[in-house]
Every structure is written in C-alpha cells, then in structure tokens.
Scaffold this active site. Structure first.
Site, PDB file in Angstrom:
ATOM      1  N   VAL A 161       0.740  -1.218  -0.157  1.00 11.89           N
ATOM      2  CA  VAL A 161       0.004  -0.068   0.036  1.00 11.89           C
ATOM      3  C   VAL A 161       0.952   1.254  -0.051  1.00 11.89           C
ATOM      4  O   VAL A 161       0.565   2.198  -0.747  1.00 11.89           O
ATOM      5  CB  VAL A 161      -0.896   0.018   1.289  1.00 11.89           C
ATOM      6  CG1 VAL A 161      -1.911   1.363   1.385  1.00 11.89           C
ATOM      7  CG2 VAL A 161      -1.887  -1.058   1.202  1.00 11.89           C
ATOM      8  N   CYS A 210       0.903   3.178   7.517  1.00 17.00           N
ATOM      9  CA  CYS A 210       0.534   2.141   6.842  1.00 17.00           C
ATOM     10  C   CYS A 210       1.532   0.821   7.126  1.00 17.00           C
ATOM     11  O   CYS A 210       1.219  -0.477   7.215  1.00 17.00           O
ATOM     12  CB  CYS A 210       1.023   2.107   5.029  1.00 17.00           C
ATOM     13  SG  CYS A 210      -0.181   3.074   4.295  1.00 17.00           S
ATOM     14  N   ALA A 225       3.112  -1.924   9.587  1.00 20.39           N
ATOM     15  CA  ALA A 225       2.443  -2.828  10.470  1.00 20.39           C
ATOM     16  C   ALA A 225       3.001  -4.072  10.503  1.00 20.39           C
ATOM     17  O   ALA A 225       3.780  -4.595   9.738  1.00 20.39           O
ATOM     18  CB  ALA A 225       0.959  -2.999  10.541  1.00 20.39           C
ATOM     19  N   TYR A 255      -3.670 -10.940  15.202  1.00 17.62           N
ATOM     20  CA  TYR A 255      -3.399  -9.707  13.917  1.00 17.62           C
ATOM     21  C   TYR A 255      -4.605  -8.601  14.281  1.00 17.62           C
ATOM     22  O   TYR A 255      -4.408  -7.741  14.350  1.00 17.62           O
ATOM     23  CB  TYR A 255      -3.365 -10.151  12.895  1.00 17.62           C
ATOM     24  CG  TYR A 255      -3.457  -9.089  11.631  1.00 17.62           C
ATOM     25  CD1 TYR A 255      -2.317  -8.165  11.505  1.00 17.62           C
ATOM     26  CD2 TYR A 255      -4.510  -8.969  10.719  1.00 17.62           C
ATOM     27  CE1 TYR A 255      -2.354  -7.118  10.732  1.00 17.62           C
ATOM     28  CE2 TYR A 255      -4.507  -7.977   9.730  1.00 17.62           C
ATOM     29  CZ  TYR A 255      -3.622  -7.092   9.806  1.00 17.62           C
ATOM     30  OH  TYR A 255      -3.705  -6.026   8.989  1.00 17.62           O
TER      31      TYR A 255
END
Length: 320
Positions: A12, A70, A72, A142
């Site tokens: 992304v 973004c 992570a 998650y």
C-alpha cells in the site's frame, strides 16, 4: 502540507507514495525500512525505526502535519513466533501509539491509520454486511492488535485533540499483489483446472487504486476526523466470479469445475483446513455507505479495470 508516510516500501505504501508524488499537492516524507539505491528524484526519505515502544520518530516528524500509518506487522500465514499476540501488540499497538504520541508532541494535526476489516470480523452471513460502526469481533492476534491500536488512538485523540481517521480495508489487490491472489494468477495463467466453479459466496475486495484514493481524501477532508471508515470497490464478487474475471483479464479463460460448495467445505474439514474453506467459500461483505455519504466519495476504478491492471502487471513481470 507535509505528510509522513510510514511503510512507504510496502504494497500500500508504494502506491500511496506514487500517488502523492504524482499529485504534487503535498510535501511527502517517506519512512521505510531500507532506502533503495534508486528512488524518485526529490523524494524526502528516511529510515523508519523498528515498530515498538522504544521507536524514535522525532526527526521524521519535524514539520509534519499529517501522518499516514501503513507500516505494521501483517497477518502471517505460517506464524513462527512462540506468542504471536505479544509480537503483534509490540508492533501494531505499542509501535502505533508511540508514533501517535510523538506526533502529538511534534504538533501533528491528523493521523490516518490503515487498519483491517478483520477487526470487524472474519465473515458475514449471506445477504449481510459489516458496517463501520458495528461492534468489532476481532478474534485472532493480528485483528486484536489492530483493534487495540484503534482504541488506543481514539483515547489519545480525546486527550490531545489529534484528529484520528481509521480505514479498514478488506483484501487489497492490484499491480504487484502477493500471497493467495498471486497464486490465483499463477494457476489461471497455467490453465490449471480448479474445482471452484460453483462457489456462491459474496466477498468485498478493494483495488489498490481505490484504497489509495480514499486515503488521499482522508488527509484533509473535515468530515473524516474521528471516524472509522470501511472501503471496497462497491461491487462484491463470488470466488467463481473473481476467478473468471481474472482469467478474462489474463486472456486465459478460467477452467473452473462445478464441484458443489458443500463438498469443498467437507473436504476442508476432513484435513483440518476450515480456514482455507472459509477464505474460498465464506462470505465477507462490507457496507461503504457511510464512507461514500460522509466523504462524498465513490470508488474511481471499476472492478474490471482493476483486474485488468493487476493482470497486466503480472504478465509484464512474469519470469520465463
């Protein structure tokens, strides 16, 4: 307006970086794990610290007005950590809140957080869809870490006035996609018969271009502050429809065998792979009415266009 983009060399992040550079409307600083030898001329890039409670973002945040987060620790199919929840919390909760607190200290105005639809839940019943303000049902390490990060950010916002915008995408696809979506492209391109011609589920997906378009809007839109938004292409597909669409985009019609869905689900249970059955046969739909109405937004790229772009990139980079 200066924007700090974390995870700028991720799937992304790369697309977001390219969009912001091409728009030339904002001053961009990209934070990435490693700065490549070749990157766009004039790009303000910095090495991102490891995500965690001890990360130091102070220098990267100088002069920044908006953060797009973004970066992570993403969902891992073959988890190696002894305690996955601890590792997810370290990166996705402690790391996110550390960045947000330092952003507050640096005078940042807005923090756009890329979360996950898995916070809402794993699947929906036929004919139903997740809404942005539904009670979350996160159920794996998650998604739990993403939910805890969301809650921590909103708590910080209450104390500080930092504007938080949360976006929960479902499965993201587009040029350069990896994992299961890439496997489907490979199977279809090789003409492998697949027993997936009779799957009647409904799944929401989001094209990379559509997600990035929404994230760019969330940088400045006044109605985005303090809100959670769901995002999709606005057109849900069954697994069978997706495969046929990809086959058409590849120029290799999908060879789908009409095996009853119940047989596939039963076989998955026998081998202990209910998770695989859920991804193939289960439904996961999202309702984006709030996103469209609140932000006056519609997905700019149609599904067939997005599939065509994904397939074209795959074929262009196909190894002999």
């Amino acid at each position: 307006m200066r924007v700090l983009l974390t995870g700028a060399n991720g799937f992304v992040g790369r697309a977001m970086q390219a969009r912001l550079l091409s728009d030339n409307q904002h001053s961009l600083r990209s934070a990435m794990r490693e700065i490549p030898a070749e990157f766009p001329t004039g790009l303000d890039a910095c090495v991102a610290p490891s995500l965690g409670a001890g990360a130091d973002w102070c220098e990267a945040l100088q002069g920044v007005e908006v953060v797009v987060h973004c970066a992570a620790r993403v969902h891992v199919m073959q988890e190696q950590a002894l305690d996955p929840l601890v590792e997810f919390r370290r990166a996705n909760v402690e790391g996110t809140l550390r960045l947000a607190q330092q952003a507050i200290d640096a005078g940042v105005r807005r923090f756009v957080f890329v979360s996950s639809i898995k916070v809402s839940g794993e699947q929906t019943l036929p004919g139903e869809a997740f809404h942005a303000d539904d009670t979350p049902t996160a159920c794996d390490p998650y998604s739990i870490s993403k939910l805890e990060a969301e809650e921590g950010l909103l708590a910080l916002a209450t104390k500080s006035g930092l504007e938080i915008v949360i976006v929960r995408p479902p499965l993201i696809y587009g040029p350069g996609v990896k994992a299961n979506f890439l496997s489907m492209l490979r199977w279809l391109n090789k003409g492998i018969p697949l027993p997936l011609g009779a799957i009647g589920n409904r799944r929401s997906l989001v094209a990379l271009d559509n997600l990035v378009d929404l994230l760019v809007l969330c940088l400045t839109h006044p109605a985005a502050a303090g809100e959670r938004f769901l995002v999709s292409d606005g057109e849900d597909l069954s697994t069978s429809e997706l495969l046929r669409g990809l086959g058409h985009a590849l120029g290799r019609p999908a060879r789908l065998l009409p095996v009853p869905q119940g047989w596939i689900e039963g076989a998955a249970r026998l081998i202990g792979r209910e998770d695989l059955s859920q991804r193939i046969c289960g439904s996961l739909q999202v309702n984006i009415d709030k996103t469209c109405e609140r932000l006056n937004w519609t997905p700019p790229v149609a599904v067939n266009q997005a599939l065509a772009r994904t397939a074209a990139h795959f074929l262009e980079h196909l190894k002999p």
